[in-house]
Design a protein around this motif. Sequence first.
Motif, PDB file in Angstrom:
ATOM      1  N   VAL A  43       0.873  26.363  54.316  1.00  0.00           N
ATOM      2  CA  VAL A  43       1.582  26.625  53.062  1.00  0.00           C
ATOM      3  C   VAL A  43       1.681  25.355  52.225  1.00  0.00           C
ATOM      4  O   VAL A  43       1.525  25.381  50.997  1.00  0.00           O
ATOM      5  CB  VAL A  43       2.984  27.201  53.346  1.00  0.00           C
ATOM      6  CG1 VAL A  43       3.869  27.147  52.105  1.00  0.00           C
ATOM      7  CG2 VAL A  43       2.875  28.632  53.856  1.00  0.00           C
ATOM      8  N   CYS A  44       1.917  24.235  52.886  1.00  0.00           N
ATOM      9  CA  CYS A  44       2.132  22.971  52.178  1.00  0.00           C
ATOM     10  C   CYS A  44       0.842  22.201  51.912  1.00  0.00           C
ATOM     11  O   CYS A  44       0.878  21.107  51.334  1.00  0.00           O
ATOM     12  CB  CYS A  44       3.113  22.111  52.957  1.00  0.00           C
ATOM     13  SG  CYS A  44       4.758  22.862  53.094  1.00  0.00           S
TER      14      CYS A  44
ATOM     15  N   VAL B 102       7.710  33.341  43.798  1.00  0.00           N
ATOM     16  CA  VAL B 102       7.518  31.899  43.719  1.00  0.00           C
ATOM     17  C   VAL B 102       6.525  31.424  44.775  1.00  0.00           C
ATOM     18  O   VAL B 102       5.717  30.532  44.534  1.00  0.00           O
ATOM     19  CB  VAL B 102       8.874  31.186  43.879  1.00  0.00           C
ATOM     20  CG1 VAL B 102       8.698  29.682  43.904  1.00  0.00           C
ATOM     21  CG2 VAL B 102       9.807  31.587  42.743  1.00  0.00           C
ATOM     22  N   LEU B 103       6.568  32.039  45.944  1.00  0.00           N
ATOM     23  CA  LEU B 103       5.647  31.689  47.027  1.00  0.00           C
ATOM     24  C   LEU B 103       4.907  32.949  47.466  1.00  0.00           C
ATOM     25  O   LEU B 103       5.531  33.938  47.859  1.00  0.00           O
ATOM     26  CB  LEU B 103       6.419  31.087  48.202  1.00  0.00           C
ATOM     27  CG  LEU B 103       5.614  30.724  49.455  1.00  0.00           C
ATOM     28  CD1 LEU B 103       4.523  29.717  49.138  1.00  0.00           C
ATOM     29  CD2 LEU B 103       6.541  30.182  50.540  1.00  0.00           C
ATOM     30  N   GLU B 104       3.577  32.909  47.373  1.00  0.00           N
ATOM     31  CA  GLU B 104       2.741  34.046  47.758  1.00  0.00           C
ATOM     32  C   GLU B 104       1.743  33.605  48.827  1.00  0.00           C
ATOM     33  O   GLU B 104       0.918  32.728  48.591  1.00  0.00           O
ATOM     34  CB  GLU B 104       1.970  34.583  46.559  1.00  0.00           C
ATOM     35  CG  GLU B 104       2.828  35.099  45.425  1.00  0.00           C
ATOM     36  CD  GLU B 104       1.979  35.614  44.275  1.00  0.00           C
ATOM     37  OE1 GLU B 104       1.388  36.701  44.418  1.00  0.00           O
ATOM     38  OE2 GLU B 104       1.883  34.913  43.257  1.00  0.00           O
TER      39      GLU B 104
ATOM     40  N   LEU C 157       7.748  35.658  48.525  1.00  0.00           N
ATOM     41  CA  LEU C 157       9.126  35.175  48.485  1.00  0.00           C
ATOM     42  C   LEU C 157       9.562  34.954  47.043  1.00  0.00           C
ATOM     43  O   LEU C 157       8.824  34.381  46.243  1.00  0.00           O
ATOM     44  CB  LEU C 157       9.267  33.872  49.277  1.00  0.00           C
ATOM     45  CG  LEU C 157       8.838  33.925  50.750  1.00  0.00           C
ATOM     46  CD1 LEU C 157       9.116  32.593  51.423  1.00  0.00           C
ATOM     47  CD2 LEU C 157       9.533  35.054  51.487  1.00  0.00           C
ATOM     48  N   GLU C 158      10.775  35.381  46.741  1.00  0.00           N
ATOM     49  CA  GLU C 158      11.327  35.306  45.396  1.00  0.00           C
ATOM     50  C   GLU C 158      12.287  34.127  45.273  1.00  0.00           C
ATOM     51  O   GLU C 158      12.719  33.554  46.273  1.00  0.00           O
ATOM     52  CB  GLU C 158      12.060  36.615  45.077  1.00  0.00           C
ATOM     53  CG  GLU C 158      11.162  37.844  45.140  1.00  0.00           C
ATOM     54  CD  GLU C 158      11.935  39.136  44.978  1.00  0.00           C
ATOM     55  OE1 GLU C 158      13.184  39.081  45.016  1.00  0.00           O
ATOM     56  OE2 GLU C 158      11.297  40.186  44.821  1.00  0.00           O
ATOM     57  N   PRO C 159      12.656  33.774  44.027  1.00  0.00           N
ATOM     58  CA  PRO C 159      13.630  32.695  43.837  1.00  0.00           C
ATOM     59  C   PRO C 159      15.027  33.099  44.295  1.00  0.00           C
ATOM     60  O   PRO C 159      15.289  34.262  44.597  1.00  0.00           O
ATOM     61  CB  PRO C 159      13.606  32.434  42.331  1.00  0.00           C
ATOM     62  CG  PRO C 159      12.710  33.421  41.714  1.00  0.00           C
ATOM     63  CD  PRO C 159      12.158  34.308  42.765  1.00  0.00           C
TER      64      PRO C 159
ATOM     65  N   ILE D  41       1.863  28.722  44.963  1.00  0.00           N
ATOM     66  CA  ILE D  41       3.216  28.261  44.680  1.00  0.00           C
ATOM     67  C   ILE D  41       3.403  28.287  43.169  1.00  0.00           C
ATOM     68  O   ILE D  41       2.692  27.589  42.445  1.00  0.00           O
ATOM     69  CB  ILE D  41       3.456  26.851  45.243  1.00  0.00           C
ATOM     70  CG1 ILE D  41       3.345  26.874  46.776  1.00  0.00           C
ATOM     71  CG2 ILE D  41       4.822  26.322  44.815  1.00  0.00           C
ATOM     72  CD1 ILE D  41       3.413  25.519  47.425  1.00  0.00           C
ATOM     73  N   CYS D  42       4.313  29.131  42.706  1.00  0.00           N
ATOM     74  CA  CYS D  42       4.524  29.320  41.266  1.00  0.00           C
ATOM     75  C   CYS D  42       3.213  29.648  40.561  1.00  0.00           C
ATOM     76  O   CYS D  42       2.950  29.176  39.446  1.00  0.00           O
ATOM     77  CB  CYS D  42       5.174  28.092  40.645  1.00  0.00           C
ATOM     78  SG  CYS D  42       6.804  27.723  41.304  1.00  0.00           S
ATOM     79  N   GLY D  43       2.367  30.439  41.217  1.00  0.00           N
ATOM     80  CA  GLY D  43       1.102  30.862  40.628  1.00  0.00           C
ATOM     81  C   GLY D  43      -0.047  29.907  40.829  1.00  0.00           C
ATOM     82  O   GLY D  43      -1.185  30.231  40.487  1.00  0.00           O
TER      83      GLY D  43
END
Length: 256
Positions: free
Chosen positions: A67-68, A21-23, A44-46, A80-82
Motif C-alpha cells: 500500500v505504501c 481515499v484509499l483503493e 476506505l473512506e475518509p 491514494i486519493c486517486g
Amino acid sequence: MESGCAGLHFTDRGFQAVDNVLEITNLSKSFHHVQAVSQLSLRLEPDSVVGFLGPNGAGKTTTMRMVCGYLIPDQGSVRICGHDVATQRREAQMRLGYLPEAPSGFDRLTVNEFLTFCGQARGLSRQPLRHAIDRTCQRVNLGEVLGRPLAELSKGWRQRAWLAQAILHEPEVLVLDEPTDGLDPNQKELVRALVREMKPGRTIVLSTHILEEAEELCDRAVVIDRGVIVEDAKIDRLVDPSGRLAARFRELTLGV
C-alpha cells in the motif's frame, strides 16, 4: 497540507471523483512460491479508523508495505486519493504517512535532522517545515530529545520519532503498523489519543495485535488470514455483548 482528499481530483485518468481515499484492487504477492497476499481488494473512506487485524503471518505487514509503495505487488493496484502508488508515486506519497513495524535506520541523525530530512522529502521547506516540526514534536512530546541521535534513544522515544515523521506533513492517509508495540502504558495512551485527534478528515489504517486497541479506536475491522480477507465489518457488528472482539477473531482465524 490541508487534510481531506475526497472530491474532484486530477489523476492519471484525468479529472475523477474521488470518494474512496484509499483503493486497493486485486492485490497479490508471493515469496518463493508461498502466497502471502491473494486478490485483496478494499475501499476506505475518509473520517475513519480501520483496524487491519490477523494472526502472525496473515499478510498484514506485506499488504501495508505494498500500500505504501515499499514492496511491488505481483498483481493489482493501490490508489491514494486517486493517485496510483506505482505510476504516480510522488503524488501518492505526499498524501500518505507510514509508521512501519519495528522501524530502523537513520541512526546517526538527530531527531531534528531526521524530521527535517523527512519533511524536505515531502516538499516542506523553511518556515512551513519549522512550524511542522514544532507542531509535531508538541503533539508527540519529542521536544526534550530533538538534539539527540536516534541511535541513543530508547525504543519508546525512537517509536515516537518515527510516528512524528509519519504525521509531519498532515497526510490524508495514515498507515500505522503496530504503533504501540514496545511502548509503556503512558506512551500507548499518547499514541491512542493522537489517533483519535487525527481521525477527522483522514483515513487511518491501524494494524495491531492488541484487540482491545481496535475495540477502542476503530470504526471498522478488516480481518485477514493466510493473505485473504475473511471479514470486513463495522466494529459493533463483530464484538460480543461485552464489547469484545476476541471470540469473533478466534472464530475467523482458528475456526473455533
